[in-house]
Motif scaffolding. Structure first.
Motif, mmCIF file in Angstrom:
data_model
loop_
_atom_site.group_PDB
_atom_site.id
_atom_site.type_symbol
_atom_site.label_atom_id
_atom_site.label_comp_id
_atom_site.label_asym_id
_atom_site.label_seq_id
_atom_site.Cartn_x
_atom_site.Cartn_y
_atom_site.Cartn_z
ATOM 1 N N LYS A 4 33.544 -42.821 90.928
ATOM 2 C CA LYS A 4 33.591 -41.545 91.632
ATOM 3 C C LYS A 4 32.438 -40.650 91.197
ATOM 4 O O LYS A 4 32.080 -40.602 90.038
ATOM 5 C CB LYS A 4 34.911 -40.839 91.358
ATOM 6 N N SER A 5 31.905 -39.941 92.146
ATOM 7 C CA SER A 5 30.859 -38.972 91.851
ATOM 8 C C SER A 5 31.498 -37.742 91.216
ATOM 9 O O SER A 5 32.535 -37.270 91.651
ATOM 10 C CB SER A 5 30.128 -38.591 93.134
ATOM 11 N N LYS A 6 30.870 -37.228 90.167
ATOM 12 C CA LYS A 6 31.363 -36.049 89.487
ATOM 13 C C LYS A 6 30.285 -34.973 89.528
ATOM 14 O O LYS A 6 29.110 -35.264 89.631
ATOM 15 C CB LYS A 6 31.696 -36.371 88.031
ATOM 16 N N ASN A 7 30.718 -33.750 89.399
ATOM 17 C CA ASN A 7 29.775 -32.649 89.272
ATOM 18 C C ASN A 7 29.318 -32.570 87.825
ATOM 19 O O ASN A 7 30.130 -32.692 86.906
ATOM 20 C CB ASN A 7 30.421 -31.335 89.687
ATOM 21 N N PHE A 8 28.038 -32.343 87.638
ATOM 22 C CA PHE A 8 27.494 -32.212 86.286
ATOM 23 C C PHE A 8 26.503 -31.063 86.283
ATOM 24 O O PHE A 8 25.593 -31.008 87.104
ATOM 25 C CB PHE A 8 26.792 -33.504 85.840
ATOM 26 N N TYR A 9 26.715 -30.141 85.362
ATOM 27 C CA TYR A 9 25.888 -28.945 85.248
ATOM 28 C C TYR A 9 25.236 -28.932 83.881
ATOM 29 O O TYR A 9 25.892 -29.213 82.877
ATOM 30 C CB TYR A 9 26.771 -27.701 85.419
ATOM 31 N N VAL A 10 23.949 -28.623 83.833
ATOM 32 C CA VAL A 10 23.267 -28.469 82.549
ATOM 33 C C VAL A 10 22.375 -27.234 82.619
ATOM 34 O O VAL A 10 21.833 -26.906 83.677
ATOM 35 C CB VAL A 10 22.454 -29.726 82.152
ATOM 36 N N THR A 11 22.290 -26.551 81.499
ATOM 37 C CA THR A 11 21.388 -25.416 81.404
ATOM 38 C C THR A 11 20.650 -25.477 80.072
ATOM 39 O O THR A 11 21.188 -25.978 79.090
ATOM 40 C CB THR A 11 22.127 -24.070 81.522
ATOM 41 N N GLY A 43 24.933 -41.252 89.881
ATOM 42 C CA GLY A 43 25.710 -40.871 91.054
ATOM 43 C C GLY A 43 26.392 -39.534 90.987
ATOM 44 O O GLY A 43 27.195 -39.194 91.850
ATOM 45 N N ASN A 44 26.082 -38.755 90.000
ATOM 46 C CA ASN A 44 26.691 -37.433 89.868
ATOM 47 C C ASN A 44 25.984 -36.418 90.758
ATOM 48 O O ASN A 44 24.784 -36.514 90.995
ATOM 49 C CB ASN A 44 26.608 -36.950 88.416
ATOM 50 N N GLN A 45 26.748 -35.433 91.216
ATOM 51 C CA GLN A 45 26.174 -34.265 91.861
ATOM 52 C C GLN A 45 25.744 -33.350 90.716
ATOM 53 O O GLN A 45 26.554 -33.021 89.858
ATOM 54 C CB GLN A 45 27.210 -33.560 92.741
ATOM 55 N N THR A 46 24.480 -32.956 90.687
ATOM 56 C CA THR A 46 23.972 -32.233 89.526
ATOM 57 C C THR A 46 23.413 -30.867 89.891
ATOM 58 O O THR A 46 23.014 -30.622 91.027
ATOM 59 C CB THR A 46 22.855 -33.036 88.833
ATOM 60 N N PHE A 47 23.392 -30.023 88.878
ATOM 61 C CA PHE A 47 22.723 -28.729 88.986
ATOM 62 C C PHE A 47 22.118 -28.418 87.630
ATOM 63 O O PHE A 47 22.796 -28.494 86.606
ATOM 64 C CB PHE A 47 23.692 -27.617 89.394
ATOM 65 N N PHE A 48 20.841 -28.066 87.642
ATOM 66 C CA PHE A 48 20.081 -27.828 86.409
ATOM 67 C C PHE A 48 19.477 -26.429 86.476
ATOM 68 O O PHE A 48 18.656 -26.122 87.330
ATOM 69 C CB PHE A 48 19.001 -28.895 86.292
ATOM 70 N N LEU A 49 19.902 -25.587 85.530
ATOM 71 C CA LEU A 49 19.452 -24.199 85.463
ATOM 72 C C LEU A 49 18.607 -23.977 84.218
ATOM 73 O O LEU A 49 18.912 -24.480 83.148
ATOM 74 C CB LEU A 49 20.658 -23.254 85.408
#
Length: 185
Positions: A4-11, A43-49
């Motif tokens: 499963k694709s998971k959300n992953f956030y990194v800053t 395969g993760n949905q990512t966001f990098f701040l």
């Protein structure tokens, strides 16, 4: 890509712009970039701040030393951070400046809601503070009234701040961390 694709956030830290970016800034940002690229390939949905913190004593002192206003100072330096990330091929999704309206209005809104719900309170704090390290120390930590990290003198300061009522959530947080060992990595 399996699973499963998971959300992953990194800053990254939101870097102070009291001076030009250095190897420590680059190292941290490259590490975050490496993690986010791995998560994307998995395969993760990512966001990098990433971004710049444009407030504080260091920024004020640096702008005074440069003979410019704090805003002029940060307007120049934040561009150097952005240019370095571009030169290094960093794949961040967003770059935030703490002086931007979108940041100040959101923070103001969140703090107002927390205050109205009695989740934060105003109080005065006094302690031994190292301005270069931006850290409070206890007397037993000091080495002849100097910061144990940078060896500069500390100042006894008193300041008024808003504090989050963390004690109200301490037991819940401890239980959550114990019951979810991968929560903090």
């Amino acid at each position: 890509m399996t699973g499963k694709s998971k959300n992953f956030y990194v800053t990254t830290p939101i870097y102070y712009v009291n001076d030009i970016p250095h190897i420590g800034h680059a190292y941290t940002t490259i590490a975050a970039d490496t993690i986010i690229r791995h998560k994307k390939l998995s395969g993760n949905q990512t966001f990098f701040l990433t971004g710049t913190d444009e407030h504080g004593q260091k920024v004020q002192q640096a702008s005074q030393k440069a003979g410019v206003s704090p805003q002029s100072h940060v307007d120049i330096l934040h561009k150097r951070f952005k240019a370095l990330w571009q030169r290094l091929g960093i794949c961040n999704n967003d770059f935030i400046r703490t002086t931007e309206d979108r940041h100040t209005s959101l923070v103001r809104d969140i703090l107002t809601r927390l205050y109205k719900k009695d989740k934060i309170y105003k109080d005065t704090y006094q302690g031994l503070y190292c301005i270069p390290c931006e850290r409070f120390w206890t007397e037993k930590d000091l080495n002849r009234n100097t910061c144990p990290d940078c060896t500069r003198n500390v100042e006894n300061i008193t300041e008024s701040n808003y504090f989050f009522k963390m004690a109200n959530y301490q037991e819940w947080l401890i239980d959550h961390i114990k019951n979810n060992p991968n929560f903090i990595q």
